[in-house]
Scaffold this motif. Structure first.
Motif, mmCIF file in Angstrom:
data_model
loop_
_atom_site.group_PDB
_atom_site.id
_atom_site.type_symbol
_atom_site.label_atom_id
_atom_site.label_comp_id
_atom_site.label_asym_id
_atom_site.label_seq_id
_atom_site.Cartn_x
_atom_site.Cartn_y
_atom_site.Cartn_z
ATOM 1 N N MET A 146 0.807 -1.195 0.000
ATOM 2 C CA MET A 146 0.000 0.000 0.000
ATOM 3 C C MET A 146 0.854 1.265 0.000
ATOM 4 O O MET A 146 0.543 2.225 -0.680
ATOM 5 N N VAL A 147 1.961 1.240 0.750
ATOM 6 C CA VAL A 147 2.804 2.420 0.847
ATOM 7 C C VAL A 147 3.423 2.766 -0.515
ATOM 8 O O VAL A 147 3.590 3.943 -0.843
ATOM 9 N N TRP A 148 3.706 1.756 -1.334
ATOM 10 C CA TRP A 148 4.254 2.011 -2.659
ATOM 11 C C TRP A 148 3.213 2.654 -3.569
ATOM 12 O O TRP A 148 3.555 3.501 -4.396
ATOM 13 N N VAL A 149 1.966 2.255 -3.414
ATOM 14 C CA VAL A 149 0.888 2.883 -4.189
ATOM 15 C C VAL A 149 0.792 4.362 -3.826
ATOM 16 O O VAL A 149 0.673 5.225 -4.706
ATOM 17 N N VAL A 150 0.857 4.660 -2.546
ATOM 18 C CA VAL A 150 0.820 6.054 -2.090
ATOM 19 C C VAL A 150 1.998 6.829 -2.682
ATOM 20 O O VAL A 150 1.837 7.967 -3.151
ATOM 21 N N LEU A 151 3.176 6.219 -2.689
ATOM 22 C CA LEU A 151 4.354 6.888 -3.236
ATOM 23 C C LEU A 151 4.193 7.161 -4.730
ATOM 24 O O LEU A 151 4.526 8.247 -5.210
ATOM 25 N N VAL A 152 3.670 6.201 -5.469
ATOM 26 C CA VAL A 152 3.463 6.392 -6.916
ATOM 27 C C VAL A 152 2.443 7.507 -7.161
ATOM 28 O O VAL A 152 2.648 8.378 -8.008
ATOM 29 N N VAL A 153 1.348 7.496 -6.420
ATOM 30 C CA VAL A 153 0.340 8.556 -6.567
ATOM 31 C C VAL A 153 0.955 9.915 -6.221
ATOM 32 O O VAL A 153 0.721 10.916 -6.918
ATOM 33 N N ALA A 154 1.766 9.965 -5.171
ATOM 34 C CA ALA A 154 2.441 11.216 -4.805
ATOM 35 C C ALA A 154 3.362 11.679 -5.923
ATOM 36 O O ALA A 154 3.455 12.884 -6.201
ATOM 37 N N GLY A 155 4.033 10.747 -6.590
ATOM 38 C CA GLY A 155 4.887 11.092 -7.729
ATOM 39 C C GLY A 155 4.092 11.639 -8.896
ATOM 40 O O GLY A 155 4.504 12.605 -9.545
ATOM 41 N N VAL A 156 2.939 11.038 -9.162
ATOM 42 C CA VAL A 156 2.065 11.541 -10.230
ATOM 43 C C VAL A 156 1.566 12.943 -9.871
ATOM 44 O O VAL A 156 1.507 13.832 -10.727
ATOM 45 N N LEU A 157 1.240 13.140 -8.599
ATOM 46 C CA LEU A 157 0.801 14.467 -8.163
ATOM 47 C C LEU A 157 1.923 15.502 -8.286
ATOM 48 O O LEU A 157 1.655 16.691 -8.443
ATOM 49 N N GLU A 158 3.165 15.054 -8.244
ATOM 50 C CA GLU A 158 4.272 15.979 -8.493
ATOM 51 C C GLU A 158 4.187 16.504 -9.920
ATOM 52 O O GLU A 158 4.404 17.701 -10.171
ATOM 53 N N THR A 159 3.864 15.630 -10.860
ATOM 54 C CA THR A 159 3.657 16.073 -12.239
ATOM 55 C C THR A 159 2.511 17.072 -12.314
ATOM 56 O O THR A 159 2.609 18.097 -12.983
ATOM 57 N N VAL A 160 1.421 16.775 -11.601
ATOM 58 C CA VAL A 160 0.253 17.667 -11.621
ATOM 59 C C VAL A 160 0.630 19.055 -11.122
ATOM 60 O O VAL A 160 0.300 20.070 -11.744
ATOM 61 N N TRP A 161 1.338 19.111 -9.990
ATOM 62 C CA TRP A 161 1.654 20.447 -9.471
ATOM 63 C C TRP A 161 2.668 21.171 -10.339
ATOM 64 O O TRP A 161 2.618 22.397 -10.469
ATOM 65 N N ALA A 162 3.576 20.454 -10.968
ATOM 66 C CA ALA A 162 4.547 21.108 -11.851
ATOM 67 C C ALA A 162 3.846 21.715 -13.070
ATOM 68 O O ALA A 162 4.123 22.858 -13.464
ATOM 69 N N VAL A 163 2.911 20.960 -13.641
ATOM 70 C CA VAL A 163 2.151 21.456 -14.793
ATOM 71 C C VAL A 163 1.279 22.639 -14.381
ATOM 72 O O VAL A 163 1.195 23.649 -15.087
ATOM 73 N N ALA A 164 0.629 22.523 -13.218
ATOM 74 C CA ALA A 164 -0.218 23.618 -12.732
ATOM 75 C C ALA A 164 0.621 24.856 -12.424
ATOM 76 O O ALA A 164 0.167 25.992 -12.660
ATOM 77 N N LEU A 165 1.822 24.670 -11.916
ATOM 78 C CA LEU A 165 2.705 25.804 -11.634
ATOM 79 C C LEU A 165 3.001 26.569 -12.917
ATOM 80 O O LEU A 165 2.914 27.801 -12.957
ATOM 81 N N GLU A 166 3.303 25.846 -13.970
ATOM 82 C CA GLU A 166 3.561 26.483 -15.262
ATOM 83 C C GLU A 166 2.301 27.198 -15.749
ATOM 84 O O GLU A 166 2.363 28.325 -16.241
ATOM 85 N N GLY A 167 1.161 26.547 -15.580
ATOM 86 C CA GLY A 167 -0.102 27.123 -16.029
ATOM 87 C C GLY A 167 -0.568 28.303 -15.209
ATOM 88 O O GLY A 167 -1.395 29.102 -15.663
ATOM 89 N N SER A 168 -0.056 28.445 -14.002
ATOM 90 C CA SER A 168 -0.475 29.556 -13.145
ATOM 91 C C SER A 168 0.117 30.888 -13.596
ATOM 92 O O SER A 168 -0.332 31.941 -13.142
ATOM 93 N N LYS A 169 1.120 30.821 -14.458
ATOM 94 C CA LYS A 169 1.787 32.034 -14.965
ATOM 95 C C LYS A 169 2.219 32.941 -13.817
ATOM 96 O O LYS A 169 1.816 34.096 -13.704
ATOM 97 N N GLY A 170 3.032 32.362 -12.943
ATOM 98 C CA GLY A 170 3.562 33.133 -11.818
ATOM 99 C C GLY A 170 2.502 33.439 -10.768
ATOM 100 O O GLY A 170 2.505 34.507 -10.167
#
Length: 104
Positions: free
Chosen positions: A1-25
């Protein structure tokens, strides 16, 4: 289960990186909110996973998943350059992530 949480957290890292770019500062409210929520959930998932996964392994897997996801998003959705060398490098990161999981 902990590995699933880690993978989801990694995917969420992609989400926040993309959203950061989309936020335009942080000038656009919706992407800024997505960034903040995804960042908090991603960090929370990483913190939870590191209760039972060693720091180096957990962090490297988390960053690797986020880096691969963000690079692929850039190539598919944003027109970033796609080349055999870039794909090879992403596959090397992926092999490192898989290797760390197998060696845990």
């Amino acid at each position: 289960m902990v590995w699933v949480v880690l993978v989801v957290a990694g995917v969420l890292e992609t989400v926040w990186a993309v959203a950061l770019e989309g936020s335009k500062g942080f000038s656009r409210p919706a992407p800024t909110l997505v960034f903040a929520v995804a960042l908090a959930l991603s960090m929370g998932g990483l913190a939870y996973a590191m209760r039972s996964i060693p720091l180096g392994t957990g962090y490297a897997v988390w960053v690797g998943i986020g880096a691969i996801g963000t690079a692929l998003y850039g190539m598919v959705a944003l027109g970033d350059a796609v080349s055999a060398a870039r794909i090879t490098c992403l596959l090397l990161i992926l092999s490192g992530v898989v290797g760390l999981k197998l060696l845990h």
